[in-house]
Design a protein around this motif. Sequence first.
Motif, PDB file in Angstrom:
ATOM      1  N   PRO A 168       1.488  -4.022  -8.711  1.00 52.85           N
ATOM      2  CA  PRO A 168       1.518  -2.843  -9.846  1.00 52.85           C
ATOM      3  C   PRO A 168       0.076  -2.082  -9.922  1.00 52.85           C
ATOM      4  O   PRO A 168       0.109  -1.575 -10.879  1.00 52.85           O
ATOM      5  CB  PRO A 168       1.570  -4.265 -11.016  1.00 52.85           C
ATOM      6  CG  PRO A 168       0.957  -5.391 -10.432  1.00 52.85           C
ATOM      7  CD  PRO A 168       1.197  -5.364  -9.196  1.00 52.85           C
ATOM      8  N   THR A 169      -0.763  -2.367  -9.115  1.00 56.08           N
ATOM      9  CA  THR A 169      -2.144  -1.904  -9.327  1.00 56.08           C
ATOM     10  C   THR A 169      -2.415  -0.642  -9.017  1.00 56.08           C
ATOM     11  O   THR A 169      -3.254  -0.064  -9.469  1.00 56.08           O
ATOM     12  CB  THR A 169      -3.009  -2.836  -8.441  1.00 56.08           C
ATOM     13  OG1 THR A 169      -2.584  -3.167  -7.194  1.00 56.08           O
ATOM     14  CG2 THR A 169      -3.084  -4.447  -9.069  1.00 56.08           C
ATOM     15  N   GLY A 170      -1.468   0.109  -8.210  1.00 62.25           N
ATOM     16  CA  GLY A 170      -1.680   1.497  -7.719  1.00 62.25           C
ATOM     17  C   GLY A 170      -2.882   2.047  -7.019  1.00 62.25           C
ATOM     18  O   GLY A 170      -3.033   3.235  -7.108  1.00 62.25           O
ATOM     19  N   GLN A 171      -3.646   1.041  -6.509  1.00 58.91           N
ATOM     20  CA  GLN A 171      -4.765   1.305  -5.561  1.00 58.91           C
ATOM     21  C   GLN A 171      -4.023   1.981  -4.073  1.00 58.91           C
ATOM     22  O   GLN A 171      -2.935   1.550  -3.787  1.00 58.91           O
ATOM     23  CB  GLN A 171      -5.391   0.287  -5.238  1.00 58.91           C
ATOM     24  CG  GLN A 171      -5.334  -0.799  -4.163  1.00 58.91           C
ATOM     25  CD  GLN A 171      -4.202  -1.633  -4.495  1.00 58.91           C
ATOM     26  OE1 GLN A 171      -3.695  -1.567  -5.535  1.00 58.91           O
ATOM     27  NE2 GLN A 171      -3.901  -2.651  -3.621  1.00 58.91           N
ATOM     28  N   VAL A 172      -4.901   2.793  -3.547  1.00 59.47           N
ATOM     29  CA  VAL A 172      -4.641   3.268  -2.152  1.00 59.47           C
ATOM     30  C   VAL A 172      -5.587   2.837  -1.424  1.00 59.47           C
ATOM     31  O   VAL A 172      -6.736   3.253  -1.235  1.00 59.47           O
ATOM     32  CB  VAL A 172      -4.308   4.732  -2.079  1.00 59.47           C
ATOM     33  CG1 VAL A 172      -3.900   5.460  -0.740  1.00 59.47           C
ATOM     34  CG2 VAL A 172      -3.371   5.313  -3.441  1.00 59.47           C
ATOM     35  N   GLN A 173      -5.088   2.190  -0.154  1.00 63.62           N
ATOM     36  CA  GLN A 173      -6.207   1.500   0.747  1.00 63.62           C
ATOM     37  C   GLN A 173      -6.624   2.680   1.769  1.00 63.62           C
ATOM     38  O   GLN A 173      -5.899   3.694   2.129  1.00 63.62           O
ATOM     39  CB  GLN A 173      -5.431   0.653   1.728  1.00 63.62           C
ATOM     40  CG  GLN A 173      -5.353  -0.821   0.770  1.00 63.62           C
ATOM     41  CD  GLN A 173      -4.546  -1.791   1.557  1.00 63.62           C
ATOM     42  OE1 GLN A 173      -4.497  -1.753   2.852  1.00 63.62           O
ATOM     43  NE2 GLN A 173      -4.068  -2.972   0.855  1.00 63.62           N
TER      44      GLN A 173
ATOM     45  N   ASN B  99       0.802  -1.336   0.028  1.00 68.07           N
ATOM     46  CA  ASN B  99      -0.002   0.042  -0.120  1.00 68.07           C
ATOM     47  C   ASN B  99       0.748   1.284   0.081  1.00 68.07           C
ATOM     48  O   ASN B  99       1.633   1.309   0.758  1.00 68.07           O
ATOM     49  CB  ASN B  99      -1.035   0.060   1.148  1.00 68.07           C
ATOM     50  CG  ASN B  99      -1.783   1.280   1.191  1.00 68.07           C
ATOM     51  OD1 ASN B  99      -2.293   1.797   0.440  1.00 68.07           O
ATOM     52  ND2 ASN B  99      -1.671   1.763   2.596  1.00 68.07           N
ATOM     53  N   PRO B 100       0.711   2.165  -1.068  1.00 71.12           N
ATOM     54  CA  PRO B 100      -0.004   2.030  -2.351  1.00 71.12           C
ATOM     55  C   PRO B 100       0.647   0.737  -3.222  1.00 71.12           C
ATOM     56  O   PRO B 100       1.592   0.382  -3.066  1.00 71.12           O
ATOM     57  CB  PRO B 100       0.174   3.193  -3.041  1.00 71.12           C
ATOM     58  CG  PRO B 100       0.474   4.267  -2.082  1.00 71.12           C
ATOM     59  CD  PRO B 100       1.361   3.387  -0.966  1.00 71.12           C
ATOM     60  N   GLY B 101      -0.597   0.291  -3.792  1.00 68.51           N
ATOM     61  CA  GLY B 101      -0.182  -1.054  -4.673  1.00 68.51           C
ATOM     62  C   GLY B 101       0.764  -1.060  -5.660  1.00 68.51           C
ATOM     63  O   GLY B 101       0.763  -0.096  -6.564  1.00 68.51           O
TER      64      GLY B 101
ATOM     65  N   GLY C  75      -2.176   5.769  -6.971  1.00 66.55           N
ATOM     66  CA  GLY C  75      -0.922   6.022  -6.272  1.00 66.55           C
ATOM     67  C   GLY C  75       0.229   5.284  -6.841  1.00 66.55           C
ATOM     68  O   GLY C  75       0.043   4.604  -8.064  1.00 66.55           O
ATOM     69  N   ALA C  76       1.511   5.059  -6.223  1.00 67.72           N
ATOM     70  CA  ALA C  76       2.567   4.289  -6.862  1.00 67.72           C
ATOM     71  C   ALA C  76       2.944   4.992  -8.208  1.00 67.72           C
ATOM     72  O   ALA C  76       2.893   6.232  -8.332  1.00 67.72           O
ATOM     73  CB  ALA C  76       2.269   2.732  -7.010  1.00 67.72           C
ATOM     74  N   MET C  77       3.671   4.170  -9.152  1.00 67.56           N
ATOM     75  CA  MET C  77       4.181   4.695 -10.449  1.00 67.56           C
ATOM     76  C   MET C  77       3.955   3.859 -11.595  1.00 67.56           C
ATOM     77  O   MET C  77       4.836   3.672 -12.505  1.00 67.56           O
ATOM     78  CB  MET C  77       5.651   5.109 -10.176  1.00 67.56           C
ATOM     79  CG  MET C  77       6.430   4.204  -9.522  1.00 67.56           C
ATOM     80  SD  MET C  77       8.230   4.602  -9.432  1.00 67.56           S
ATOM     81  CE  MET C  77       7.949   5.964  -8.048  1.00 67.56           C
ATOM     82  N   TYR C  78       2.668   2.957 -11.584  1.00 66.59           N
ATOM     83  CA  TYR C  78       2.537   2.119 -12.752  1.00 66.59           C
ATOM     84  C   TYR C  78       1.038   2.297 -13.019  1.00 66.59           C
ATOM     85  O   TYR C  78       0.321   2.436 -12.252  1.00 66.59           O
ATOM     86  CB  TYR C  78       2.935   0.633 -12.108  1.00 66.59           C
ATOM     87  CG  TYR C  78       4.237   0.688 -11.575  1.00 66.59           C
ATOM     88  CD1 TYR C  78       5.533   0.710 -12.236  1.00 66.59           C
ATOM     89  CD2 TYR C  78       4.255   0.652 -10.281  1.00 66.59           C
ATOM     90  CE1 TYR C  78       6.798   0.473 -11.569  1.00 66.59           C
ATOM     91  CE2 TYR C  78       5.456   0.387  -9.378  1.00 66.59           C
ATOM     92  CZ  TYR C  78       6.786   0.338 -10.257  1.00 66.59           C
ATOM     93  OH  TYR C  78       7.787   0.264  -9.560  1.00 66.59           O
TER      94      TYR C  78
END
Length: 522
Positions: A271-276, A267-269, A436-439
């Motif tokens: 490769p999926t980029g979700q934010v919990q 979290n953030p995910g 989020g994240a970078m993907y």
Amino acid sequence: MQRAAVLVRRGSRPRASGPWGRSHSSAAAEASAALKVRPERSPRDRILTLESMNPQVKAVEYAVRGPIVLKAGEIEMELQRGIKKPFTEVIRANIGDAHAMGQQPITFLRQVMALCTYPNLLNSPSFPEDAKKRARRILQACGGNSLGSYSASQGVNCIREDVAAFITRRDGVPADPDNIYLTTGASDGISTILKLLVSGGGKSRTGVMIPIPQYPLYSAVISELDAVQVNYYLDEENCWALNVDELRRALRQAKDHCDPKVLCIINPGNPTGQVQSRKCIEDVIHFAWEEKLFLLADEVYQDNVYSPDCRFHSFKKVLYQMGHEYSSNVELASFHSTSKGYMGECGYRGGYMEVINLHPEIKGQLVKLLSVRLCPPVSGQAAMDIVVNPPEPGEESFEQFSREKEFVLGNLAKKAKLTEDLFNQVPGIQCNPLQGAMYAFPRILIPAKAVEAAQSHKMAPDMFYCMKLLEETGICVVPGSGFGQREGTYHFRMTILPPVEKLKTVLHKVKDFHLKFLEQYS
């Protein structure tokens, strides 16, 4: 004077006699002849072969640097040799390597690192005083005032103190430096904790619950340790949300063949980029408490939150806010790194883990395990210190640091939205919001004929797709099968790190390729 009886020809050497009057050259010739008549020996069998090697290592797969990346390297070599392709460069969108994609380093971080690496610069007027202050503090804590010395296995003491202070500011909950372990990137901490947790055999072998899709480090370490991988699926139809009912299903089924002891959260995910959401984190913590699971919280993308409706909540903060029953019992290891966020300092391999509610005797075992590798790179520890101890308001470097940080994160937010919007305009591609994240991890339609073609090449369908994309456009992405996905669905992971104009080019090339691919195989 009488001339010597034996004349030596010009350009030749006199023959030296051996002990029995034969010349050395004659003896050598005889020895050579004797060797020639000996029967030739067959090459000795190798000790280390694919059959004799550690089977757990052979089982390890790491898609982010897998076959498609090797192919990208081959194509780059061909381009360098002048072999013509329908493109002029390979764009490595397979990995979250910010600086390789053109992101500029944060000035303050590099200033402190320069001062620590070459302390003579401390006398230079070119460096700000707040950078010098941090460099002196780090160097004074190093043996011989040098980054070249070993540190304690747990890490440089003052840096662990700075990490604890950072966590306290972030969460509003005290952090103890004794619970902080500096690591060689977050990956080192994750694999170290898993080494401690995996035990047993047969149905009592440790099960490790990981999200699907997952970051392939987890499946790789689980394979290496011969643990049991327990998959729980994120909800793609609900922006890759984590559903506790799915955790219960996965746990219940796993108990038939292993002993699930560990729950991994990203979290953030990636490769999926979700934010919990905070509520989701509360539910996960309650589930871990209820089922007596050790929690691993991978929080390396905590600075990378782009959606205005989302906010990063650390598992440590929520755990303590849930009350003493949880905060004193749930065992939690959380991880951070210099590699992501706004810093992108992948090469320094800096990171830390905070481990709470660990049994005192296990703490000793953890330090013992860490001491085997002596210490994490001290330069990486110093880089981590600057991440957790940046310029403060009123200090000389604060304004420039804030501008650079906001520029990087603001730019990533724009690219996240751009990527989502452009992908969702392409028939046969669906992309959830990049919170989020970078993907991006878009879902792609692969026609039945393409699936058959992939099978004839002994490839997963999305590997076949990504290999074609690479060979026709020079764009290197990672197939979703390397991260895990529901049966019958196909994806790829692509970083959003390239500069905006190059990212637009990449997205349009992917669009053109995808439409052509659908036409070719429909």
